[in-house]
Structure formats: C-alpha cells, structure tokens
Design a protein around this motif. Structure first.
Motif, PDB file in Angstrom:
ATOM      1  N   ARG A 194     -64.784 101.106  64.925  1.00  0.00           N
ATOM      2  CA  ARG A 194     -64.867 101.483  63.511  1.00  0.00           C
ATOM      3  C   ARG A 194     -64.450 102.933  63.309  1.00  0.00           C
ATOM      4  N   ALA A 195     -64.876 103.820  64.207  1.00  0.00           N
ATOM      5  CA  ALA A 195     -64.517 105.240  64.097  1.00  0.00           C
ATOM      6  C   ALA A 195     -63.009 105.437  64.215  1.00  0.00           C
ATOM      7  N   VAL A 196     -62.383 104.685  65.123  1.00  0.00           N
ATOM      8  CA  VAL A 196     -60.932 104.781  65.303  1.00  0.00           C
ATOM      9  C   VAL A 196     -60.205 104.318  64.050  1.00  0.00           C
ATOM     10  N   VAL A 197     -60.624 103.173  63.510  1.00  0.00           N
ATOM     11  CA  VAL A 197     -59.985 102.629  62.305  1.00  0.00           C
ATOM     12  C   VAL A 197     -60.170 103.573  61.120  1.00  0.00           C
ATOM     13  N   PHE A 198     -61.395 104.072  60.928  1.00  0.00           N
ATOM     14  CA  PHE A 198     -61.696 104.954  59.808  1.00  0.00           C
ATOM     15  C   PHE A 198     -60.874 106.243  59.898  1.00  0.00           C
ATOM     16  N   ALA A 199     -60.857 106.851  61.094  1.00  0.00           N
ATOM     17  CA  ALA A 199     -60.116 108.101  61.275  1.00  0.00           C
ATOM     18  C   ALA A 199     -58.613 107.879  61.135  1.00  0.00           C
ATOM     19  N   PHE A 200     -58.123 106.735  61.631  1.00  0.00           N
ATOM     20  CA  PHE A 200     -56.699 106.431  61.546  1.00  0.00           C
ATOM     21  C   PHE A 200     -56.242 106.349  60.097  1.00  0.00           C
ATOM     22  N   PHE A 201     -56.992 105.637  59.267  1.00  0.00           N
ATOM     23  CA  PHE A 201     -56.600 105.505  57.864  1.00  0.00           C
ATOM     24  C   PHE A 201     -56.814 106.812  57.100  1.00  0.00           C
ATOM     25  N   ALA A 202     -57.822 107.572  57.486  1.00  0.00           N
ATOM     26  CA  ALA A 202     -57.992 108.894  56.875  1.00  0.00           C
ATOM     27  C   ALA A 202     -56.768 109.761  57.179  1.00  0.00           C
ATOM     28  N   LEU A 203     -56.248 109.634  58.393  1.00  0.00           N
ATOM     29  CA  LEU A 203     -55.041 110.368  58.786  1.00  0.00           C
ATOM     30  C   LEU A 203     -53.848 109.902  57.964  1.00  0.00           C
ATOM     31  N   LEU A 204     -53.702 108.579  57.810  1.00  0.00           N
ATOM     32  CA  LEU A 204     -52.597 108.037  57.010  1.00  0.00           C
ATOM     33  C   LEU A 204     -52.684 108.479  55.556  1.00  0.00           C
ATOM     34  N   PHE A 205     -53.900 108.529  55.028  1.00  0.00           N
ATOM     35  CA  PHE A 205     -54.088 108.893  53.627  1.00  0.00           C
ATOM     36  C   PHE A 205     -53.898 110.385  53.389  1.00  0.00           C
ATOM     37  N   GLY A 206     -53.992 111.187  54.456  1.00  0.00           N
ATOM     38  CA  GLY A 206     -53.828 112.629  54.299  1.00  0.00           C
ATOM     39  C   GLY A 206     -55.110 113.374  54.003  1.00  0.00           C
ATOM     40  N   VAL A 207     -56.246 112.819  54.420  1.00  0.00           N
ATOM     41  CA  VAL A 207     -57.530 113.482  54.202  1.00  0.00           C
ATOM     42  C   VAL A 207     -57.608 114.737  55.062  1.00  0.00           C
ATOM     43  N   SER A 208     -58.019 115.851  54.482  1.00  0.00           N
ATOM     44  CA  SER A 208     -58.139 117.102  55.231  1.00  0.00           C
ATOM     45  C   SER A 208     -59.383 117.051  56.111  1.00  0.00           C
ATOM     46  N   PRO A 209     -59.434 117.853  57.205  1.00  0.00           N
ATOM     47  CA  PRO A 209     -60.604 117.844  58.102  1.00  0.00           C
ATOM     48  C   PRO A 209     -61.923 118.127  57.374  1.00  0.00           C
ATOM     49  N   GLY A 210     -61.901 119.103  56.451  1.00  0.00           N
ATOM     50  CA  GLY A 210     -63.112 119.434  55.712  1.00  0.00           C
ATOM     51  C   GLY A 210     -63.577 118.276  54.849  1.00  0.00           C
ATOM     52  N   GLN A 211     -62.616 117.619  54.175  1.00  0.00           N
ATOM     53  CA  GLN A 211     -62.960 116.468  53.345  1.00  0.00           C
ATOM     54  C   GLN A 211     -63.444 115.304  54.200  1.00  0.00           C
ATOM     55  N   PHE A 212     -62.866 115.162  55.404  1.00  0.00           N
ATOM     56  CA  PHE A 212     -63.245 114.052  56.279  1.00  0.00           C
ATOM     57  C   PHE A 212     -64.730 114.123  56.632  1.00  0.00           C
ATOM     58  N   ILE A 213     -65.189 115.306  57.004  1.00  0.00           N
ATOM     59  CA  ILE A 213     -66.607 115.484  57.340  1.00  0.00           C
ATOM     60  C   ILE A 213     -67.474 115.140  56.130  1.00  0.00           C
ATOM     61  N   ALA A 214     -67.080 115.651  54.959  1.00  0.00           N
ATOM     62  CA  ALA A 214     -67.856 115.398  53.745  1.00  0.00           C
ATOM     63  C   ALA A 214     -67.885 113.913  53.410  1.00  0.00           C
ATOM     64  N   LEU A 215     -66.740 113.226  53.573  1.00  0.00           N
ATOM     65  CA  LEU A 215     -66.672 111.797  53.291  1.00  0.00           C
ATOM     66  C   LEU A 215     -67.623 111.011  54.186  1.00  0.00           C
ATOM     67  N   VAL A 216     -67.625 111.353  55.476  1.00  0.00           N
ATOM     68  CA  VAL A 216     -68.490 110.652  56.426  1.00  0.00           C
ATOM     69  C   VAL A 216     -69.960 110.914  56.113  1.00  0.00           C
TER      70      VAL A 216
END
Length: 326
Positions: A194-216
């Motif tokens: 699940r972590a791999v899939v979530f991070a992969f699509f976040a990467l495809l969508f262009g989510v910034s590292p700061g936003q990624f932490i907040a989203l999680v």
C-alpha cells in the motif's frame, strides 16, 4: 481572518522542538555511527515522529474519551485484543514504518523519478490547473487528497477481490473489539504494498514532500476516528465524510468482506477511505442505522502481534499454492 497570532507561535514551537531533538539526540547518534550523510533525511524524518506524537496524544485525549462518552458497543476498557493494535499504531505513527520504507525504497523512487523525467512525463501538478485558485495551498491539498483517496478506494477494493491478498488484509478485519487504535492493524506485506502504491501515485500526481507528509497524517488521524468505537453517522452530512458508523459496516461480520447473501464469496461494502463518494459511484455504499458486530467469519487470530503476522502469511501462502495447482 488573520490567524497568524495563533499559527506563528505554534510553528515556532514545533521548529524549536524539532531542532532540539535533532541537535541533542539524533545528530549525536548519526555522528557516532558515521551516518552524518543521512542528517538531512533524518531531520526531515523527525516530522513523521512529531506528527505521530501529536496523533497519539489526540487518540488518547480525544478519541478514547469520546469512545467512553458515546460508545457504539460496550467494551472492556482495555481489552487484551487491543494491546497489539496499540503496538501497530506506535510502529506506524512514530515514523518507524515510514523511515524503513524510505530507506528501502528511496533508490526505487529516485529511479522512477528519473524515468518519468526522461520520458518527459507531465505530472498533474494541480497547482497549475487554474493558478488563481488551485495554486492556493489548501485547495491543491484538498484536490490531491481526493485523487489519492480514489487510488486508495481502488487499492482497498482489490484487496477484497483476490483470495491471497484478502488473507493478508483479513488481519485488519479480524478485530472484534474495534477502537481508535485499530486502523494500523495490518499485515506488514499489505502495508508495504500500500505504501508503494500510495507513494507512486503521489509521485505521478506531483505531490510535494511537505504536502505528502500532511496528506498521510491527515488521512491517518481521520481513519483512527473512523475505526473508533463511536456511534456517529453524521446524519445529513453522511455523504461528505466517512463516519465511524459507515466504516464499521465495512468491518461487520458477513457484510464487510462477503457478498451479501453469499457467505464465503469475496466482496463487501463501504471500501472508501476518507470520502463515501466512490462507494456511492460504484454502488458499494451502505449507510447503516444499526450497530453490527465486527470480525471475520471462521477466522480467529492470536493476540500476539508476531503470531498474527505469521498466521495470515501462511493463510495467504496456502491460497497462492491453491491457485498454482489449478
């Protein structure tokens, strides 16, 4: 409304705590083991730890108290079955899991980023859709939250479709005493996937590292609330956010993991993670008015965390062997 008089001291206090922990605890450890090359990543990793501490505090002070005030079912105050869930929560929320995932998969995601760049793949980059509006951090954050929630709905539904995968995911459903600690009760292999899939699509969508932490972090805390033993259905607002009652239905014996009326046939209802819209769209939504017992028919797992992991791994392995024989 200008809230800087509130947010500024909170932000300054958070930064001071993060700097203190790094200077006095983390940096000396890194120096001692000749790992200062990881200093920048370790400093950023403190965000996971500190946000995790805040979440755990909120679970104890807000959600666990709420469970006592408006319980969905009568429970032992701290049941034996809950103790393993607390350990799962500490492992996930304090950054241990995300730290290990980062170390193990950082090379993979670096390569993926390079490949996307070489193919001139254009990420969604929500901020540039309609700049006067979508460039506003809160707006882009909400859009990314919705997009990733669709990914998680599809991922979650897939875990109820394939027998080998369901046997891993069934650990999450095996809890018959659901509480605010129950969200992270998962098999480690399912968590990694699940972590791999979530991070992969976040990467495809262009989510910034700061936003990624907040989203999680935001998603995690909402899910803790959804798993809590609280009788809340949100009433007329039930279509805006998944409530504890809605998600409890997903964990209900004979509803959450089986096709209704066909025991033993994989399926279920209420697969959504944050928003019920996908369940409504794909006709998998049930808005309950009653409280149902939770758990999985004919499945009983140990209260020992490590034994739980082994039991569900063996069950999944057996399903894979069965499929190979066909």
């Amino acid at each position: 409304m200008d809230l800087s008089f509130i947010t500024t001291p909170i932000s300054a206090g958070y930064a001071a705590v993060q700097e203190y922990l790094f200077d006095n605890i983390l940096a000396p450890i890194l120096y001692h083991f000749n790992l200062m090359g990881w200093a920048e990543d370790a400093f950023d990793g403190l965000d996971w730890f500190l946000f995790g501490c805040i979440q755990i505090l909120l679970i104890i002070v807000v959600l666990r108290v709420w469970e006592r005030i408006a319980p969905a079912e009568t429970q032992e105050r701290f049941a034996t079955a809950t103790k393993a869930d607390v350990m799962y929560t500490l492992f996930h929320r304090l950054g241990i899991f995300h730290g290990l995932i980062f170390i193990a998969l950082s090379g993979f995601f670096f390569e993926m980023d390079s490949i996307l760049h070489d193919f001139r793949f254009e990420r969604l980059n929500v901020e540039s859709w309609w700049e006067p509006i979508t460039s506003i951090p809160l707006i882009s954050f909400l859009i990314y939250l919705i997009l990733l929630d669709l990914v998680e709905y599809l991922y979650h539904r897939a875990s109820h479709t394939f027998n080998w995968w369901w046997k891993l995911h069934s650990l999450h459903h095996s809890q018959t005493v659901m509480t605010a600690w129950s969200d992270n009760r998962n098999h480690i292999l399912d968590d990694v996937l699940r972590a791999v899939v979530f991070a992969f699509f976040a990467l495809l969508f262009g989510v910034s590292p700061g936003q990624f932490i907040a989203l999680v972090v935001v998603s995690q805390f909402i899910q803790s609330w959804q798993h809590a033993n609280i009788k809340v259905s949100l009433g007329r607002f039930q279509h805006l956010l998944i409530s504890p009652m809605f998600h409890r239905m997903h964990h209900a014996v004979g509803y959450g993991h089986e096709v209704i009326g066909k025991p033993g046939v994989l399926g279920g209802c209420n697969f959504g993670i944050l928003f019920p819209w996908w369940d409504v769209l794909f006709k998998t939504a049930i808005f309950p008015k009653e409280i149902y017992p939770t758990g999985v028919r004919d499945l009983s797992v140990s209260n020992n965390l490590l034994i739980q992991q082994w039991q569900c791994f063996v069950l999944s392995l057996r399903e894979i062997k069965k499929s190979l024989r066909k």
